[in-house]
Scaffold this motif. Sequence first.
Motif, short mmCIF file in Angstrom:
data_model
loop_
_atom_site.label_atom_id
_atom_site.label_comp_id
_atom_site.label_asym_id
_atom_site.label_seq_id
_atom_site.Cartn_x
_atom_site.Cartn_y
_atom_site.Cartn_z
N PRO A 164 9.92 -3.87 58.73
CA PRO A 164 11.02 -2.84 58.72
C PRO A 164 11.21 -2.47 60.25
CG PRO A 164 9.95 -2.68 56.74
CD PRO A 164 9.06 -3.45 57.54
N VAL A 165 9.93 -2.23 60.81
CA VAL A 165 9.95 -1.51 62.12
C VAL A 165 10.70 -2.66 63.25
CG1 VAL A 165 8.34 -1.08 64.32
CG2 VAL A 165 7.98 -0.39 61.87
N ILE A 166 10.30 -4.16 62.78
CA ILE A 166 10.98 -5.08 63.79
C ILE A 166 12.44 -5.20 63.50
CG2 ILE A 166 10.49 -7.38 64.44
CD1 ILE A 166 8.32 -5.57 64.75
N ASP A 167 12.81 -5.37 62.24
CA ASP A 167 14.10 -5.09 61.82
C ASP A 167 14.84 -4.04 62.20
OD1 ASP A 167 13.48 -7.42 60.12
OD2 ASP A 167 13.21 -6.50 58.15
N ARG A 168 14.24 -3.02 62.51
CA ARG A 168 14.97 -1.61 63.00
C ARG A 168 15.38 -2.00 64.61
NH1 ARG A 168 11.64 3.60 63.06
NH2 ARG A 168 10.55 2.40 64.58
N TRP A 169 14.35 -2.79 65.22
CA TRP A 169 14.83 -2.92 66.57
C TRP A 169 15.49 -4.34 66.66
CZ3 TRP A 169 15.00 -0.80 70.95
CH2 TRP A 169 14.82 -1.63 72.20
N ALA A 170 15.66 -4.93 66.08
CA ALA A 170 16.79 -6.14 65.94
C ALA A 170 17.96 -5.60 65.77
CB ALA A 170 16.04 -7.24 64.94
N ALA A 171 18.04 -4.82 64.59
CA ALA A 171 19.48 -4.08 64.17
C ALA A 171 19.88 -3.35 65.73
CB ALA A 171 19.45 -3.20 63.20
N ALA A 172 18.96 -2.64 66.22
CA ALA A 172 19.49 -1.94 67.30
C ALA A 172 20.12 -2.85 68.42
CB ALA A 172 18.50 -0.99 67.86
N ILE A 173 19.45 -3.90 68.71
CA ILE A 173 19.92 -4.92 69.78
C ILE A 173 21.24 -5.47 69.47
CG2 ILE A 173 19.46 -7.00 70.99
CD1 ILE A 173 16.52 -6.51 70.76
N ARG A 174 21.44 -5.80 68.07
CA ARG A 174 22.42 -6.20 67.58
C ARG A 174 23.78 -5.36 67.67
NH1 ARG A 174 19.30 -8.07 62.92
NH2 ARG A 174 18.66 -10.16 63.33
N GLU A 175 23.55 -3.98 67.34
CA GLU A 175 24.28 -3.13 67.42
C GLU A 175 24.94 -2.91 68.89
OE1 GLU A 175 24.54 1.89 66.72
OE2 GLU A 175 23.18 0.52 65.68
N LYS A 176 24.24 -2.90 69.79
CA LYS A 176 24.41 -2.92 71.43
C LYS A 176 25.13 -4.17 71.88
CE LYS A 176 22.79 1.15 71.77
NZ LYS A 176 23.36 2.55 71.95
N GLY A 177 25.32 -5.12 71.03
CA GLY A 177 26.17 -6.48 71.22
C GLY A 177 25.22 -7.36 71.59
N GLY A 178 23.88 -7.40 71.36
CA GLY A 178 22.76 -8.42 71.86
C GLY A 178 22.85 -9.43 70.49
N THR A 179 21.98 -10.55 70.82
CA THR A 179 21.68 -11.49 70.06
C THR A 179 20.33 -11.56 69.31
OG1 THR A 179 23.45 -12.93 70.77
CG2 THR A 179 21.83 -14.00 69.51
N VAL A 180 20.32 -11.33 68.19
CA VAL A 180 18.72 -11.28 67.58
C VAL A 180 18.98 -12.34 66.25
CG1 VAL A 180 16.84 -10.32 66.63
CG2 VAL A 180 18.10 -9.22 68.30
N GLU A 181 18.34 -13.52 66.36
CA GLU A 181 18.48 -14.46 65.40
C GLU A 181 17.14 -14.50 64.61
OE1 GLU A 181 21.08 -18.06 65.99
OE2 GLU A 181 20.50 -17.17 68.03
N GLU A 182 16.88 -14.90 63.21
CA GLU A 182 15.72 -14.70 62.52
C GLU A 182 15.62 -15.97 61.97
OE1 GLU A 182 14.40 -12.61 58.69
OE2 GLU A 182 14.39 -11.26 60.12
N LEU A 183 14.42 -16.70 62.08
CA LEU A 183 14.10 -17.90 61.43
C LEU A 183 12.81 -17.57 60.43
CD1 LEU A 183 13.94 -20.96 60.94
CD2 LEU A 183 12.36 -21.13 62.96
N SER A 184 13.24 -17.36 59.09
CA SER A 184 12.52 -17.28 57.85
C SER A 184 12.11 -18.35 57.34
CB SER A 184 13.27 -16.45 56.87
OG SER A 184 12.49 -15.93 55.85
N LEU A 185 10.97 -18.82 57.66
CA LEU A 185 10.53 -20.05 57.32
C LEU A 185 10.46 -20.45 55.73
CD1 LEU A 185 7.64 -20.70 59.94
CD2 LEU A 185 9.89 -21.83 59.83
N PRO A 186 10.13 -19.45 55.00
CA PRO A 186 9.94 -19.59 53.40
C PRO A 186 11.44 -20.02 52.81
CG PRO A 186 8.87 -17.43 53.96
CD PRO A 186 9.39 -18.01 55.42
N ASP A 187 12.52 -19.67 53.57
CA ASP A 187 13.75 -20.28 53.32
C ASP A 187 14.03 -21.54 53.22
OD1 ASP A 187 14.69 -17.42 53.07
OD2 ASP A 187 15.83 -17.55 54.94
#
Length: 339
Positions: free
Chosen positions: A283-306
């Motif tokens: 959740p700490v990483i997700d919070r930082w990723a969400a903040a970057i996206r909120e500012k218009g940045g790009t954060v993609e996630e590769l969840s290997l178990p998918d």
Amino acid sequence: MRALLAAALALPAAPALGQDITVREIGSFHIGGGITTVSGLPTREIIFSPGSPPFRYDPNGDFQAGQMYVQYVRLANSLARFPLLLVHGGGLTGVTWEPTPDGRPGWQMAFLRAGHDVSVSDAVERGRAGWSRFPEIFKGEPVFRTMGEGWQLFRVGPADGWARDPQARRAYPGTRFPIAAWDQFTKQSVPRWVTTDAKIQAAYDAYIDRVCPCLVIVHSQGGNFMFRAALRAPDKIRAIIAIEPSGAPDPARDDAARVKDIPHLMVWGDFLGENALWQRIKPVIDRWAAAIREKGGTVEELSLPDCIRGNSHMLMMDDNTDQIAALIQEWIAAKGLMR
């Protein structure tokens, strides 16, 4: 990320990442740190080698401290627009990226074959960066990771699955870590301090200033240092691929807008739900990723178990490591970072 996930299903277990390489230069350097003076310690007699005469050892004086080590490999014909930095995690060294514990080529070679100039570093206090006196220079004492702690922390198996006898160990069903090579892997472990983050960050910042613009692949503890290096010098880093980062800046204190132009890819392995610490970290990483996206940045996630089951925290050593490297290389190419 749907395209990457579809590619994962289509890729063979060990795809070729480019052809044979021609190396232009292999070199290394130390960077960061400075001179620190130690005083007030008693002198004593020591013998350096059996049979040699005693020597009066004076531990006081000036020492270099806080430096890190970097080895680089430059290709004759790089296909990438910027060099690639491989940054290790806590209690480990740049060996993370070299051949796997069971002897397969690691990500240093994979990304060289993909056409990148590659640098592998040992952070302050690790490997060839060297140690400093403690507690006089490195405050406190080092922390040493036991074999059993790594077994569960790196999500190879549950805590109660660890045993000194390899035959009695219990891994997670379907784990992709080469468990027969676990003992060999733990030989890579080195001491770490919990008081040296400022020195480590300063050395990484100096490293970025010297060699970048660049791409960065970071693992675990290294993620937080490179996220912060990007905040300080966003013009220097062209992309961050974070392999299970274990920490991130706090959006309440750090301005995510500074890194909105840096594409980020977060890569996660399996069994996160089986480990209480990782359930708190993500959740700490997700919070930082969400903040970057909120500012218009790009954060993609590769969840290997998918799409791929069984990957550990050390997914650059798992039995499908070439497959994961190929997915990352595909993402790098899609961002226009190859020639």
